[in-house]
Design a protein around this motif. Structure first.
Motif, PDB file in Angstrom:
ATOM      1  N   VAL A 292      17.711  -8.721   9.777  1.00 56.40           N
ATOM      2  CA  VAL A 292      17.359  -9.330   8.282  1.00 56.40           C
ATOM      3  C   VAL A 292      17.430  -8.375   7.009  1.00 56.40           C
ATOM      4  CG1 VAL A 292      14.991  -9.850   7.039  1.00 56.40           C
ATOM      5  CG2 VAL A 292      15.529 -11.043   9.315  1.00 56.40           C
ATOM      6  N   ARG A 293      17.086  -7.005   7.449  1.00 51.21           N
ATOM      7  CA  ARG A 293      17.171  -6.170   6.306  1.00 51.21           C
ATOM      8  C   ARG A 293      18.699  -5.950   5.766  1.00 51.21           C
ATOM      9  NH1 ARG A 293      12.986  -3.806   3.479  1.00 51.21           N
ATOM     10  NH2 ARG A 293      14.354  -1.834   3.236  1.00 51.21           N
ATOM     11  N   THR A 294      19.780  -6.190   6.835  1.00 46.09           N
ATOM     12  CA  THR A 294      21.067  -6.090   6.434  1.00 46.09           C
ATOM     13  C   THR A 294      21.275  -7.511   5.547  1.00 46.09           C
ATOM     14  OG1 THR A 294      21.772  -4.894   8.279  1.00 46.09           O
ATOM     15  CG2 THR A 294      23.449  -6.236   7.499  1.00 46.09           C
TER      16      THR A 294
ATOM     17  N   GLY B 281       0.763  -1.196   0.119  1.00 46.43           N
ATOM     18  CA  GLY B 281      -0.088   0.088   0.045  1.00 46.43           C
ATOM     19  C   GLY B 281       0.709   1.323   0.067  1.00 46.43           C
ATOM     20  N   GLU B 282       2.037   1.191   0.781  1.00 47.50           N
ATOM     21  CA  GLU B 282       2.743   2.388   0.863  1.00 47.50           C
ATOM     22  C   GLU B 282       3.392   2.843  -0.441  1.00 47.50           C
ATOM     23  OE1 GLU B 282       7.017   2.214   2.334  1.00 47.50           O
ATOM     24  OE2 GLU B 282       6.520  -0.060   2.570  1.00 47.50           O
ATOM     25  N   HIS B 283       3.159   2.051  -1.565  1.00 47.01           N
ATOM     26  CA  HIS B 283       3.790   2.302  -2.762  1.00 47.01           C
ATOM     27  C   HIS B 283       2.798   2.650  -4.017  1.00 47.01           C
ATOM     28  CE1 HIS B 283       7.750   1.440  -1.418  1.00 47.01           C
ATOM     29  NE2 HIS B 283       7.520  -0.034  -0.873  1.00 47.01           N
ATOM     30  N   LYS B 284       1.417   2.714  -3.653  1.00 43.56           N
ATOM     31  CA  LYS B 284       0.513   2.759  -4.467  1.00 43.56           C
ATOM     32  C   LYS B 284       0.391   3.880  -5.622  1.00 43.56           C
ATOM     33  CE  LYS B 284      -3.325   4.825  -1.701  1.00 43.56           C
ATOM     34  NZ  LYS B 284      -2.317   5.421  -0.755  1.00 43.56           N
TER      35      LYS B 284
ATOM     36  N   SER C  20      10.507  -6.680   6.497  1.00 40.78           N
ATOM     37  CA  SER C  20       9.881  -5.542   7.028  1.00 40.78           C
ATOM     38  C   SER C  20      11.164  -4.613   7.308  1.00 40.78           C
ATOM     39  CB  SER C  20       9.054  -5.936   8.284  1.00 40.78           C
ATOM     40  OG  SER C  20       8.054  -6.847   8.186  1.00 40.78           O
ATOM     41  N   ASP C  21      10.668  -3.139   7.232  1.00 44.69           N
ATOM     42  CA  ASP C  21      11.607  -2.072   7.258  1.00 44.69           C
ATOM     43  C   ASP C  21      11.484  -1.310   8.708  1.00 44.69           C
ATOM     44  OD1 ASP C  21       9.347  -0.597   6.973  1.00 44.69           O
ATOM     45  OD2 ASP C  21      10.192   0.115   5.048  1.00 44.69           O
ATOM     46  N   SER C  22      10.285  -1.706   9.656  1.00 48.40           N
ATOM     47  CA  SER C  22      10.482  -0.981  11.044  1.00 48.40           C
ATOM     48  C   SER C  22       9.546  -1.811  11.904  1.00 48.40           C
ATOM     49  CB  SER C  22       9.786   0.189  10.551  1.00 48.40           C
ATOM     50  OG  SER C  22       8.374  -0.076  10.225  1.00 48.40           O
TER      51      SER C  22
END
Ligand code: DAT
Ligand code: MG
Length: 148
Positions: free
Chosen positions: A84-86, A50-53, A117-119
């Motif tokens: 995990v992001r790293t 959704g954040e990229h819509k 997930s980023d946060s």
């Protein structure tokens, strides 16, 4: 203990990378608390991303993530979200360091193999989107006192 949502995307599944990716997080000492092999619906894809819509690549992104099965997971551990992001590497595999999942296996941003997930906020949101409470398993590992 912190939890994050991770998913092997359709390209990673097709390329037989599920085992490698699961193994990396296991060897890091993180605990698997949920996992399911699913094909994402259009509706779930649009919610998840959704954040990229409003981005120009949104249509392509939704088409891609619904194009084949994914392996969705929840992992638990100390600072697991950022770790995990790293371990995934930069969003564009062309910029991702060797030794990261995207750096080792990817070539283009459209097919970057894995999601994480980023946060804390997106981890909570994404875990809830993909898993019911009773699909997340709480259990003890005797090794855990040697990990964190
Ligand atoms: P990440 O997956 O590293 O959190 P993101 O949230 O910025 O990255 O973007 C979500 C996904 O969208 C990303 O994994 C791949 C795709 N994407 C991002 N930027 C893109 C672009 N410029 N062109 C095509 N796809 C893109
Ligand atoms: Mg993201």
């Amino acid at each position: 203990m912190e939890r994050t949502f991770v998913m092997v995307k359709p390209d990673g599944v097709q390329r037989g990378l599920v085992g490698d990716i699961v193994s990396r997080f296991e060897r890091k000492g993180f605990k698997l608390v949920g996992g399911k092999f699913i094909t994402i619906s259009q509706e779930l894809a649009e919610k998840h991303y959704g954040e990229h819509k409003d981005k120009p690549f949104f249509g392509e992104l939704v088409d891609f993530i619904t194009s084949g099965p994914v392996f969705a997971m929840v992992w638990e551990g100390e600072n697991v979200i950022s770790a995990v992001r790293t371990m995934m590497g930069a969003t564009n595999p062309a910029d991702a360091a060797p030794g990261t999942i995207r750096g080792d296996y990817g070539q283009t941003v459209a097919m970057n193999i894995v999601h994480g997930s980023d946060s804390k906020e997106s981890a909570a949101r994404e875990i809830k989107l993909f898993f019911a409470e009773d699909e997340l398993i709480s259990y003890d590992q005797t090794i855990s006192k040697w990990i964190s």
